[in-house]
Structures are given as structure tokens and as C-alpha cells.
Design a protein around this motif. Structure first.
Motif, PDB file in Angstrom:
ATOM      1  N   LYS A 198      -5.539 -13.314  -9.609  1.00 50.95           N
ATOM      2  CA  LYS A 198      -4.562 -13.847  -8.672  1.00 50.95           C
ATOM      3  C   LYS A 198      -3.160 -13.694  -9.252  1.00 50.95           C
ATOM      4  O   LYS A 198      -3.035 -13.439 -10.454  1.00 50.95           O
ATOM      5  CB  LYS A 198      -4.866 -15.316  -8.358  1.00 50.95           C
ATOM      6  N   PRO A 199      -2.077 -13.876  -8.480  1.00 51.56           N
ATOM      7  CA  PRO A 199      -2.083 -14.198  -7.049  1.00 51.56           C
ATOM      8  C   PRO A 199      -2.416 -12.965  -6.211  1.00 51.56           C
ATOM      9  O   PRO A 199      -1.884 -11.889  -6.442  1.00 51.56           O
ATOM     10  CB  PRO A 199      -0.651 -14.671  -6.782  1.00 51.56           C
ATOM     11  N   TYR A 200      -3.321 -13.141  -5.266  1.00 47.95           N
ATOM     12  CA  TYR A 200      -3.790 -12.045  -4.436  1.00 47.95           C
ATOM     13  C   TYR A 200      -2.857 -11.900  -3.249  1.00 47.95           C
ATOM     14  O   TYR A 200      -3.126 -12.378  -2.144  1.00 47.95           O
ATOM     15  CB  TYR A 200      -5.227 -12.329  -3.996  1.00 47.95           C
ATOM     16  N   GLY A 201      -1.698 -11.275  -3.506  1.00 41.96           N
ATOM     17  CA  GLY A 201      -0.655 -11.176  -2.503  1.00 41.96           C
ATOM     18  C   GLY A 201       0.380 -12.271  -2.665  1.00 41.96           C
ATOM     19  O   GLY A 201       0.221 -13.200  -3.466  1.00 41.96           O
ATOM     20  N   ARG A 202       1.465 -12.176  -1.884  1.00 38.05           N
ATOM     21  CA  ARG A 202       2.525 -13.188  -1.893  1.00 38.05           C
ATOM     22  C   ARG A 202       2.536 -14.032  -0.621  1.00 38.05           C
ATOM     23  O   ARG A 202       3.143 -15.091  -0.575  1.00 38.05           O
ATOM     24  CB  ARG A 202       3.892 -12.523  -2.041  1.00 38.05           C
ATOM     25  N   ASP A 203       1.875 -13.538   0.413  1.00 39.57           N
ATOM     26  CA  ASP A 203       1.799 -14.233   1.687  1.00 39.57           C
ATOM     27  C   ASP A 203       0.665 -13.598   2.478  1.00 39.57           C
ATOM     28  O   ASP A 203      -0.047 -12.722   1.963  1.00 39.57           O
ATOM     29  CB  ASP A 203       3.124 -14.157   2.452  1.00 39.57           C
ATOM     30  N   LEU A 204       0.471 -14.032   3.711  1.00 42.43           N
ATOM     31  CA  LEU A 204      -0.639 -13.522   4.506  1.00 42.43           C
ATOM     32  C   LEU A 204      -0.529 -12.020   4.722  1.00 42.43           C
ATOM     33  O   LEU A 204      -1.514 -11.284   4.562  1.00 42.43           O
ATOM     34  CB  LEU A 204      -0.691 -14.247   5.852  1.00 42.43           C
ATOM     35  N   THR A 205       0.656 -11.526   5.068  1.00 43.50           N
ATOM     36  CA  THR A 205       0.821 -10.100   5.356  1.00 43.50           C
ATOM     37  C   THR A 205       0.490  -9.240   4.145  1.00 43.50           C
ATOM     38  O   THR A 205      -0.233  -8.249   4.250  1.00 43.50           O
ATOM     39  CB  THR A 205       2.258  -9.813   5.829  1.00 43.50           C
ATOM     40  N   SER A 206       1.027  -9.606   2.969  1.00 41.88           N
ATOM     41  CA  SER A 206       0.777  -8.807   1.765  1.00 41.88           C
ATOM     42  C   SER A 206      -0.681  -8.906   1.325  1.00 41.88           C
ATOM     43  O   SER A 206      -1.250  -7.933   0.822  1.00 41.88           O
ATOM     44  CB  SER A 206       1.706  -9.242   0.636  1.00 41.88           C
ATOM     45  N   ALA A 207      -1.313 -10.056   1.515  1.00 46.43           N
ATOM     46  CA  ALA A 207      -2.734 -10.191   1.173  1.00 46.43           C
ATOM     47  C   ALA A 207      -3.599  -9.324   2.078  1.00 46.43           C
ATOM     48  O   ALA A 207      -4.554  -8.678   1.621  1.00 46.43           O
ATOM     49  CB  ALA A 207      -3.167 -11.658   1.268  1.00 46.43           C
ATOM     50  N   GLN A 208      -3.278  -9.295   3.369  1.00 43.18           N
ATOM     51  CA  GLN A 208      -4.026  -8.449   4.297  1.00 43.18           C
ATOM     52  C   GLN A 208      -3.857  -6.973   3.949  1.00 43.18           C
ATOM     53  O   GLN A 208      -4.811  -6.194   4.007  1.00 43.18           O
ATOM     54  CB  GLN A 208      -3.574  -8.709   5.727  1.00 43.18           C
ATOM     55  N   GLU A 209      -2.625  -6.585   3.576  1.00 40.01           N
ATOM     56  CA  GLU A 209      -2.379  -5.197   3.208  1.00 40.01           C
ATOM     57  C   GLU A 209      -3.124  -4.835   1.919  1.00 40.01           C
ATOM     58  O   GLU A 209      -3.707  -3.749   1.809  1.00 40.01           O
ATOM     59  CB  GLU A 209      -0.875  -4.966   3.034  1.00 40.01           C
ATOM     60  N   LEU A 210      -3.127  -5.745   0.947  1.00 40.67           N
ATOM     61  CA  LEU A 210      -3.864  -5.491  -0.290  1.00 40.67           C
ATOM     62  C   LEU A 210      -5.352  -5.384  -0.016  1.00 40.67           C
ATOM     63  O   LEU A 210      -6.038  -4.499  -0.545  1.00 40.67           O
ATOM     64  CB  LEU A 210      -3.572  -6.599  -1.301  1.00 40.67           C
ATOM     65  N   ASN A 211      -5.870  -6.242   0.843  1.00 39.73           N
ATOM     66  CA  ASN A 211      -7.284  -6.157   1.220  1.00 39.73           C
ATOM     67  C   ASN A 211      -7.595  -4.823   1.894  1.00 39.73           C
ATOM     68  O   ASN A 211      -8.657  -4.232   1.673  1.00 39.73           O
ATOM     69  CB  ASN A 211      -7.646  -7.310   2.164  1.00 39.73           C
ATOM     70  N   ARG A 212      -6.677  -4.367   2.739  1.00 37.18           N
ATOM     71  CA  ARG A 212      -6.901  -3.091   3.426  1.00 37.18           C
ATOM     72  C   ARG A 212      -6.980  -1.938   2.424  1.00 37.18           C
ATOM     73  O   ARG A 212      -7.881  -1.088   2.504  1.00 37.18           O
ATOM     74  CB  ARG A 212      -5.767  -2.840   4.427  1.00 37.18           C
ATOM     75  N   ILE A 213      -6.053  -1.925   1.464  1.00 41.35           N
ATOM     76  CA  ILE A 213      -6.039  -0.850   0.472  1.00 41.35           C
ATOM     77  C   ILE A 213      -7.284  -0.907  -0.407  1.00 41.35           C
ATOM     78  O   ILE A 213      -7.914   0.119  -0.685  1.00 41.35           O
ATOM     79  CB  ILE A 213      -4.758  -0.948  -0.387  1.00 41.35           C
ATOM     80  N   VAL A 214      -7.642  -2.098  -0.839  1.00 43.18           N
ATOM     81  CA  VAL A 214      -8.848  -2.254  -1.665  1.00 43.18           C
ATOM     82  C   VAL A 214     -10.077  -1.800  -0.893  1.00 43.18           C
ATOM     83  O   VAL A 214     -10.977  -1.152  -1.433  1.00 43.18           O
ATOM     84  CB  VAL A 214      -8.994  -3.714  -2.130  1.00 43.18           C
ATOM     85  N   GLY A 215     -10.103  -2.106   0.415  1.00 42.68           N
ATOM     86  CA  GLY A 215     -11.238  -1.716   1.246  1.00 42.68           C
ATOM     87  C   GLY A 215     -11.371  -0.218   1.432  1.00 42.68           C
ATOM     88  O   GLY A 215     -12.453   0.277   1.766  1.00 42.68           O
ATOM     89  N   GLU A 216     -10.283   0.527   1.223  1.00 46.08           N
ATOM     90  CA  GLU A 216     -10.358   1.987   1.305  1.00 46.08           C
ATOM     91  C   GLU A 216     -11.096   2.585   0.106  1.00 46.08           C
ATOM     92  O   GLU A 216     -11.651   3.671   0.190  1.00 46.08           O
ATOM     93  CB  GLU A 216      -8.938   2.577   1.357  1.00 46.08           C
ATOM     94  N   VAL A 217     -11.100   1.856  -0.992  1.00 45.87           N
ATOM     95  CA  VAL A 217     -11.664   2.375  -2.234  1.00 45.87           C
ATOM     96  C   VAL A 217     -13.019   1.743  -2.556  1.00 45.87           C
ATOM     97  O   VAL A 217     -13.922   2.412  -3.057  1.00 45.87           O
ATOM     98  CB  VAL A 217     -10.680   2.130  -3.404  1.00 45.87           C
ATOM     99  N   LEU A 218     -13.155   0.451  -2.258  1.00 44.68           N
ATOM    100  CA  LEU A 218     -14.337  -0.300  -2.675  1.00 44.68           C
ATOM    101  C   LEU A 218     -15.028  -0.952  -1.491  1.00 44.68           C
ATOM    102  O   LEU A 218     -14.395  -1.338  -0.511  1.00 44.68           O
ATOM    103  CB  LEU A 218     -13.936  -1.402  -3.668  1.00 44.68           C
TER     104      LEU A 218
END
Length: 511
Positions: free
Chosen positions: A177-197
Motif C-alpha cells: 500500500k497505498p494502492y492508489g491515491r484515490d478511487l480513480t487512481s486505484a481503479q486505473e492501477l487495478n486495470r493495468i495490473v489486470g492486463e498482466v496478472l
């Protein structure tokens, strides 16, 4: 108030454990950001302790990856000093350390340079053959979350990641953590991670969930019929969750000034503890059954926004914070926050949850206090006498003295009817001879086993940010508002006490 001594009689149940803790499977652990404090203070001491207890498989090795210029021998020497300073197992056993040190290598490289990953792959090939790890790979990103997408894409390009963790050999990634700085950045990080894993390969770590007493919350609730029938709005007045630290930012001024206490602690630690404390009964102790119920709690949190911020949240800052290194002299970043929230579901409707967390307070203390409703009718004389009696309180102490205590009303000895409060106290250290594992020991071991119960799932992270982000946005927009200042070593700002008094309640003392 007095504290009753408890005669502990620990009687293990016959038969096998409900959930058998297996040894870890063979694997290679790669730590990105290996030159940082997390590796020295937590990760390597945790691995050493697991080796001492013989719960890590003998087919195991570690590679540290960082941009720092050093050889493997110098890296091992640094880690040996760290184990001697930070390991809970002392003195360090030279034979265990020598066996461990032989399994540690270092690779220098930047997070963006493909050549570094080529060198990493070559070293992985050598260690996998030399130590028989079976091709299983655990990657620990002890790095800022912003570095995660680049690292993951480079690992994928180098062919170091498999498609799933459900097959053998497997690859898994632990993210800090911190997994993002807010909802938007967390969703974007999840999207990128989901492309790989695949989601089953992602282990989002929150070390609070690895603490023994946090795990014991569910056993206390669901294993004791004296508690679960009372665990609802009919019998509970309110619940307090406190995470007090006695230290300041400790050289992390630049990080903390950009992050603040809400991002650092509320979005992760406090909401995770809250969800375990109030979740509904899962159908089993399987990882996703428990995580499903934690998500239900986060989805049920009543939003705090607009005028509700003024009424429900107190922001504080310790007086010497702006004098810390790398902190803005006019910083508004809070180092303390107290907030009142509600969970809109059948069980908890109308019950306030009072959360507070802060740095440089009078003591280090993390606990959950369940405050029960007062007796409905006074039998002990005048009403004003009864009103002085404390409510029953069940407190789960998470740190530093792990345990549980229950405050009850009792008659004081003597001919007159005089009542007072007493506490029945249970301490882990007094009751059990088995040492309590550090949180990182448990979580590293679970990741090696493939048990994701104590790690946050993608939707869990996003729902936590969905609750926290409006609070952050309201605070950051109100540029004319400043946090309430409090003295170092105090219980926090007086505004937090006034906040509780408005609701005819008071905080538990920080001791």
C-alpha cells in the motif's frame, strides 16, 4: 476500577486443527526495492524467523533487486546486521543464518531498464536449478505503487510471469500500500495490473491483517455463543477503533506530506479491521468467502460528503510536524483523524462507529472497543448513581499487549450495596507459550502457500477508496481550513474530545 487476575487454563481441542497450516511450497522470492527499509526491518527478519521455525520449505531462495550499486556479498552483510537488530528471535543462530545467506543473491537494475530484467532472469535460472524451487516465483514489490505497472510489464516482457497462480509452476505478486491515491487512481492501477496478472496472482498486502489478534476477531465472534447473539444494534451502543502511534513521521516527511493519515491508515488498516469486526457470518473460512463478507461491509458504509465532513470528521496535526524534514512549512496534511461513520444494513443500522488514528500520541496502542448499551432500568439507588457506572466494554487489543479484556459491573465487598467496575483481562503472552509471529511472517507464508484470506481483493480496495475519496476531496477543497493542532505526547486535539461529547460519548483512554 480494578483488574481481575485470570487463571488461564488453555485446553487444546482433541483432533486435528480446524485449518491445518501447511509448510510453504518451494519457491524463489524476488524483492524489488531490496535496498529499502522494508526489506531490512521486516521482510528479511521475517524470512529468517520462518526458517528458524522450519516452516519454510528447504527449497527456497531470495533475490534482491534494486538500483543501488553493490555485490551480493555486501548485500548479505547488510541483511545480517538487519536480522541482528530487528529479528524477534534473538540471539541470531549462526548456523541458520549461514544456511539462509547461501540462498540470497543480489541483482542491480532500474525498474525501467530491460537489461536489468535480463540479468534478473539469468540469475533466476541459476537459482531455480541450484535450489530446486520448481519454477515457482513470488515477486514482492517493496516499492511505491506508482512503480508497479512498469515493473509488471517488464517482468511480462522478460517472460518471468506465468498466466495463473492456480497451476504449477506458479507466479504471484505481493503489492504494498497505498494502492492508489484515490478511487480513480486505484481503479486505473487495478486495470493495468489486470492486463498482466490474473486476480488470483495478486496479493495486496496490509500488514494489520497479519496480526494475531486481528485474525482472532472472527474466532472471538463466531466461536463464542456469549458474544454473537449480542453483536448487533440491539445491544451495542457504539464501537471504537483506535490506532495510536507514539512516534512521528520518522524521516518519511516527503511521503507523509503527500499522503496524510487518511490515505496511509484509514483507507487500509482501519477499514480492514472494521470490516472484520462487523462482517456477517461467512459460509466457510475459505479466502473468498471471508473477503466477500468484508466487501459487503465496505459497500454498506454510509458516504460522508459535503456538510457531513464538518459534523463527522476531525483533522489534526501534531505541533512539530511542519518542522520535520521535507515537510512544507504551511502543510495542511493531517497526522490525526477522528471520524464517525455508519453501516447501513439490518444488523448495524443506527450504531455509530468511531474511528481515530494519529501520530505522536501519548502511547502506541491499537484496539477495538465494543461499548454495550447501558442497563435499561436502575436498580442500585438514585438515577445519578447509576449514570456514573461505566458501560460493559469488550476490548480486543491488537498491539502492543495482544489480548482481550471485558469490563463488567460488580458489587464491592462490604455490608453496603456499592457497585463498581472491574476488568477481566486475557493476555496472549501470559496464556500461550508459543511466540506470536510478526505480521509479515504470517503474510509471506500465506503468499507462498497461495492463501489469499488476509490480502485485499480488487473490489475490496475500490470500495474502501469509494468511501474515503469524498472525505479527502472535501478536505483538499477547503483550503481555508487547517487541521486542529495538538501537542506531541497528548491524546490528540481537544476538538476530537468535543466531537465525542456532542454525542454523549467519550474516547477510551490511550494508555
Amino acid at each position: 476500577m480494578s483488574v481481575l487476575p485470570v487463571d488461564y487454563a488453555i485446553r487444546p481441542e482433541a483432533g486435528e486443527p480446524f485449518l491445518q497450516a501447511d509448510r510453504s511450497t518451494p519457491c524463489l522470492l524476488v524483492i524489488f526495492g531490496a535496498a529499502g527499509d522494508l526489506t531490512r526491518r521486516k521482510l528479511i527478519p521475517a524470512l529468517y524467523n520462518l526458517l528458524c521455525e522450519r516452516v519454510i520449505d528447504e527449497w527456497f531462495a531470495v533475490i534482491g533487486y534494486s538500483r543501488t550499486e553493490q555485490e551480493s556479498e555486501a548485500f548479505r552483510a547488510t541483511l545480517e546486521s538487519a536480522v541482528k537488530e530487528y529479528s524477534r528471535t534473538q540471539p541470531v543462530d549462526p548456523l541458520v543464518w549461514q544456511s539462509f545467506a547461501k540462498r540470497i543473491e543480489y541483482v542491480r537494475g532500474s525498474f525501467e531498464d530491460p537489461e536489468g530484467y535480463n540479468a534478473l532472469r539469468q540469475r533466476i535460472d541459476v537459482l531455480e536449478q541450484g535450489f530446486g524451487t520448481g519454477g515457482n516465483r513470488l515477486f514482492y514489490l517493496a516499492t511505491p505503487p506508482a512503480a508497479a505497472p512498469q515493473i509488471l510489464h517488464r517482468l511480462q516482457e522478460a517472460g518471468l510471469l506465468y498466466d495463473s497462480s492456480d497451476e504449477t509452476p506458479w507466479s504471484r505478486v505481493i503489492m504494498e500500500k497505498p494502492y492508489g491515491r484515490d478511487l480513480t487512481s486505484a481503479q486505473e492501477l487495478n486495470r493495468i495490473v489486470g492486463e498482466v496478472l490474473d486476480e488470483s496472482q495478486v496479493y495486496r498486502i496490509d500488514h494489520y491483517l497479519g496480526k494475531e489478534t486481528v485474525q482472532n476477531i472472527l474466532v472471538t465472534r463466531f466461536g463464542n455463543t456469549i458474544f454473537e447473539p449480542l453483536w448487533n444494534r440491539k445491544y451495542i451502543d457504539h464501537i471504537q477503533i483506535t490506532a495510536a502511534e507514539s512516534i512521528g513521521v520518522e524521516g518519511r516527511g516527503r511521503f507523509y506530506d503527500q499522503t496524510g493519515v487518511v490515505r496511509d491508515m484509514v483507507q487500509s488498516h482501519l477499514l480492514q479491521v472494521l470490516s472484520l469486526c462487523v462482517m456477517e457470518t461467512p459460509i466457510s473460512f475459505a479466502a473468498d468467502d471471508i473477503r466477500d463478507k468484508r466487501v459487503e461491509v465496505l459497500r454498506s458504509l454510509r458516504p460522508i460528503s459535503g456538510d457531513g465532513i464538518e459534523k463527522s470528521v476531525v483533522f489534526g496535526q501534531y505541533r512539530g510536524y511542519r518542522d520535520e524534514e521535507n515537510v512544507d512549512k504551511d502543510s495542511r496534511s493531517p497526522t490525526y483523524v477522528a471520524l464517525k461513520c455508519f453501516i447501513d444494513n439490518w444488523r448495524w443500522q443506527g450504531v455509530p462507529f468511531m474511528l481515530r488514528v494519529g501520530k505522536h500520541l501519548k502511547a502506541r496502542m491499537t484496539e477495538i472497543s465494543v461499548v454495550f448499551r447501558p442497563v435499561p432500568h436502575c436498580l442500585f439507588g438514585r438515577d445519578d448513581v447509576c449514570q456514573t457506572l461505566d458501560s460493559n466494554v469488550l476490548t480486543i487489543r491488537i498491539q502492543p499487549d495482544e489480548g482481550i479484556d471485558l469490563k463488567i459491573i460488580s458489587k464491592q465487598p462490604g455490608d453496603s450495596l456499592q457497585v463498581g467496575t472491574v476488568e477481566m483481562d486475557f493476555s496472549y503472552s501470559d496464556a500461550y507459550n508459543h511466540p506470536i509471529k510478526d505480521a509479515y511472517e504470517r503474510l509471506l507464508l500465506d503468499a507462498m502457500r497461495g492463501d489469499a484470506t488476509l490480502f485485499a481483493r480488487r473490489d475490496e480496495v475500490e470500495h474502501a477508496w469509494r468511501f474515503v475519496t469524498p472525505i479527502l476531496q472535501a478536505w483538499e477543497r477547503a483550503t481555508d481550513r487547517y487541521p486542529a493542532f495538538y501537542a506531541e505526547g497528548s491524546a490528540g486535539p481537544v476538538e476530537a474530545d468535543k466531537f465525542m461529547h456532542r454525542y454523549d460519548r467519550k474516547w477510551r483512554e490511550i494508555v
